[in-house]
Design a protein around this motif. Structure first.
Motif, mmCIF file in Angstrom:
data_model
loop_
_atom_site.group_PDB
_atom_site.id
_atom_site.type_symbol
_atom_site.label_atom_id
_atom_site.label_comp_id
_atom_site.label_asym_id
_atom_site.label_seq_id
_atom_site.Cartn_x
_atom_site.Cartn_y
_atom_site.Cartn_z
ATOM 1 N N ARG A 18 104.664 -26.117 36.944
ATOM 2 C CA ARG A 18 105.970 -26.098 37.599
ATOM 3 C C ARG A 18 105.883 -25.342 38.914
ATOM 4 N N ASP A 19 106.885 -25.544 39.758
ATOM 5 C CA ASP A 19 106.865 -24.988 41.106
ATOM 6 C C ASP A 19 107.171 -23.498 41.155
ATOM 7 N N SER A 20 107.501 -22.892 40.026
ATOM 8 C CA SER A 20 107.855 -21.476 40.031
ATOM 9 C C SER A 20 106.647 -20.557 39.903
ATOM 10 N N ASN A 21 105.470 -21.102 39.608
ATOM 11 C CA ASN A 21 104.274 -20.255 39.487
ATOM 12 C C ASN A 21 103.948 -19.592 40.817
ATOM 13 N N ILE A 22 103.765 -18.287 40.787
ATOM 14 C CA ILE A 22 103.449 -17.588 42.026
ATOM 15 C C ILE A 22 102.000 -17.862 42.423
ATOM 16 N N ILE A 23 101.734 -17.780 43.730
ATOM 17 C CA ILE A 23 100.401 -18.063 44.273
ATOM 18 C C ILE A 23 100.092 -17.040 45.350
ATOM 19 N N GLY A 24 98.848 -16.592 45.392
ATOM 20 C CA GLY A 24 98.392 -15.697 46.446
ATOM 21 C C GLY A 24 97.021 -16.117 46.949
ATOM 22 N N PHE A 25 96.726 -15.816 48.209
ATOM 23 C CA PHE A 25 95.465 -16.195 48.843
ATOM 24 C C PHE A 25 95.031 -15.037 49.725
ATOM 25 N N GLY A 26 93.807 -14.530 49.497
ATOM 26 C CA GLY A 26 93.353 -13.396 50.292
ATOM 27 C C GLY A 26 91.845 -13.223 50.245
ATOM 28 N N TYR A 27 91.390 -12.158 50.913
ATOM 29 C CA TYR A 27 89.959 -11.888 51.049
ATOM 30 C C TYR A 27 89.606 -10.595 50.334
ATOM 31 N N ASP A 28 88.543 -10.647 49.544
ATOM 32 C CA ASP A 28 88.040 -9.486 48.820
ATOM 33 C C ASP A 28 86.789 -8.975 49.537
ATOM 34 N N PRO A 29 86.863 -7.830 50.243
ATOM 35 C CA PRO A 29 85.693 -7.333 50.980
ATOM 36 C C PRO A 29 84.578 -6.825 50.072
ATOM 37 N N VAL A 30 84.887 -6.466 48.840
ATOM 38 C CA VAL A 30 83.857 -5.947 47.927
ATOM 39 C C VAL A 30 82.870 -7.052 47.556
ATOM 40 N N SER A 31 83.399 -8.221 47.178
ATOM 41 C CA SER A 31 82.531 -9.350 46.821
ATOM 42 C C SER A 31 82.276 -10.274 48.004
ATOM 43 N N ASP A 32 82.896 -9.967 49.160
ATOM 44 C CA ASP A 32 82.788 -10.812 50.348
ATOM 45 C C ASP A 32 83.141 -12.260 50.012
ATOM 46 N N ASP A 33 84.299 -12.419 49.378
ATOM 47 C CA ASP A 33 84.709 -13.741 48.922
ATOM 48 C C ASP A 33 86.227 -13.891 49.102
ATOM 49 N N TYR A 34 86.650 -15.100 49.393
ATOM 50 C CA TYR A 34 88.077 -15.420 49.424
ATOM 51 C C TYR A 34 88.507 -15.859 48.029
ATOM 52 N N LYS A 35 89.760 -15.544 47.671
ATOM 53 C CA LYS A 35 90.225 -15.836 46.320
ATOM 54 C C LYS A 35 91.659 -16.355 46.353
ATOM 55 N N VAL A 36 91.960 -17.242 45.409
ATOM 56 C CA VAL A 36 93.321 -17.706 45.158
ATOM 57 C C VAL A 36 93.735 -17.185 43.791
ATOM 58 N N VAL A 37 94.954 -16.669 43.692
ATOM 59 C CA VAL A 37 95.439 -16.078 42.449
ATOM 60 C C VAL A 37 96.756 -16.717 42.054
ATOM 61 N N THR A 38 96.906 -17.019 40.780
ATOM 62 C CA THR A 38 98.189 -17.474 40.248
ATOM 63 C C THR A 38 98.379 -16.884 38.854
ATOM 64 N N PHE A 39 99.628 -16.737 38.446
ATOM 65 C CA PHE A 39 99.938 -16.264 37.097
ATOM 66 C C PHE A 39 100.496 -17.439 36.297
ATOM 67 N N ILE A 40 99.876 -17.730 35.167
ATOM 68 C CA ILE A 40 100.306 -18.841 34.319
ATOM 69 C C ILE A 40 100.951 -18.278 33.064
ATOM 70 N N ASP A 41 102.196 -18.655 32.840
ATOM 71 C CA ASP A 41 102.957 -18.128 31.698
ATOM 72 C C ASP A 41 102.627 -18.881 30.415
ATOM 73 N N ARG A 42 102.511 -18.126 29.338
ATOM 74 C CA ARG A 42 102.380 -18.679 27.995
ATOM 75 C C ARG A 42 103.582 -18.222 27.171
ATOM 76 N N MET A 68 99.045 -14.692 32.202
ATOM 77 C CA MET A 68 97.677 -14.338 32.556
ATOM 78 C C MET A 68 97.395 -14.696 34.002
ATOM 79 N N ALA A 69 96.742 -13.772 34.711
ATOM 80 C CA ALA A 69 96.311 -14.046 36.076
ATOM 81 C C ALA A 69 95.068 -14.929 36.039
ATOM 82 N N HIS A 70 95.085 -15.982 36.836
ATOM 83 C CA HIS A 70 93.920 -16.854 37.001
ATOM 84 C C HIS A 70 93.451 -16.747 38.442
ATOM 85 N N VAL A 71 92.145 -16.575 38.614
ATOM 86 C CA VAL A 71 91.565 -16.335 39.933
ATOM 87 C C VAL A 71 90.564 -17.433 40.256
ATOM 88 N N PHE A 72 90.737 -18.057 41.433
ATOM 89 C CA PHE A 72 89.756 -19.039 41.914
ATOM 90 C C PHE A 72 88.848 -18.337 42.906
#
Length: 360
Positions: free
Chosen positions: A128-152, A157-161
């Protein structure tokens, strides 16, 4: 660079050129290419480049330069063949010149408009369109990540790409959260993502998710925010800021969060200055507020007219104002008629950084 042009001066000159010119000048010689590709130059270019604002209109994306003398509007070339793939409730996030855009079927796309590179991210389970989404850079792992929270049923639970592994993974589990969010899009700052969350009108807070540690924290909102329903997060002067609009009093308040977690109000602005006699038949709704690089304010109003004979379609019209914080004056920004129904989505700063880990 040469005995006639010191490197420091060359950096200052090149940093004031357009992205198109820099792409050409990288081909002049190896010295210029290495200088333009250097992280120090990229950071300098980002610091002095004017912030533009990404807008969405009629299934197209536009960049609006509101700080220049001429308010330049540039349409971006969308990389997908069929723009109908864009989600009607499109959500756009930005990090270091790369965009993350929601598509239909709840898939995501990361896209660098400068390089025209893009990548489709699979749906992690969003339904559904209500799931929050975030996109940012992690300097520790030198990687970009996408984060969303999926409700059960009993938890969220936070899911990280992670782009280096090109896969989603489960992370933090929040038992029985029953939280709602002011806005779907997360605000990225200093390796963390932020959302305004609430359980009721009297239990409101900021949810912070650390991209490096996968930990979340809750920060209190300003004490005067508890009864305010119109709030937005942003970043100014290297601090998280919150913009609040009180519709009854027609007041805009902006506060910054200090390192201690306390809040300091820096702006209190009355919107009554924008209401003229002819506008008293309308109802103003503040739709978007953001800082420019010069620390001025961009304010978008949606005006709903009570008079059904008004010339505006469906009795509504958008107006954009630039508030000069130094002079404490408003200036209306007049855009072309073709963008009469635009939506501001986010601030955007062009950059030469193209992370290989994103588009591998």
């Amino acid at each position: 660079m040469s005995e006639f042009l010191p490197e420091e001066l060359a950096v200052e000159i090149l940093a004031r050129l357009s992205m198109k010119d820099l792409a050409r000048f990288k081909c002049v010689c190896k010295t210029w290419r290495d200088l333009i590709n250097h992280r120090g130059f990229t950071e300098r270019y980002r610091d002095i480049s004017p912030a533009k604002f990404l807008s969405f209109y009629d299934k197209g994306f536009y960049l609006l330069d509101l700080e220049g003398k001429n308010k330049v509007i540039t349409k971006l070339d969308f990389p997908l063949e069929h723009q109908s793939m864009i989600d009607e409730s499109v959500c756009v996030l930005h990090c270091n010149g790369t965009l993350c855009v929601t598509l239909k079927n709840h898939t995501l796309m990361v896209w660098n408009p400068f390089s025209k590179l893009f990548k489709i991210i699979p749906n992690p389970g969003i339904c559904r369109d209500s799931n929050i989404i975030g996109f940012g850079y992690d300097p520790v792992s030198d990687d970009y990540k996408v984060v969303t929270f999926i409700d059960r049923i009993d938890s969220s639970m936070a899911h990280v790409f992670e782009f280096r592994t090109s896969s989603w993974r489960g992370s933090v589990r929040i038992p029985c959260p029953d939280w709602h969010y002011r806005e779907r899009r997360g605000t990225f700052f200093d390796q963390c993502l932020y959302w305004i969350a609430y359980r009721s009108n009297v239990d409101r807070f900021i949810l912070c998710f650390d991209l490096s540690t996968d930990e979340y924290r809750k920060f209190p909102l300003p004490v005067y925010n508890q009864g305010v329903t119109c709030s937005w997060l942003g970043v100014t002067s290297q601090k998280i800021c919150i913009t609040e609009y009180e519709p009854c009093e027609k007041e805009i308040w902006i506060s910054v969060m200090e390192k201690t977690g306390s809040w300091n109000k820096i702006i209190s602005l009355s919107m009554s200055n924008l209401i003229t006699v002819q506008d008293r038949i309308c109802d103003d709704q503040v739709e978007f507020v953001a800082f420019t690089k010069k620390n001025d304010l961009v304010v978008t109003l949606t005006r709903c007219y009570d008079d059904i004979d008004t010339e505006y379609e469906k009795g509504t019209k958008k107006k954009v104002f630039l508030y000069k914080t130094g002079a404490e004056t408003f200036e209306q920004v007049r855009l072309c008629n073709s963008l009469a129904g635009f939506r501001f989505l986010s601030e955007y700063v062009e950059t030469l950084v193209i992370s290989n880990c994103i588009f591998i």
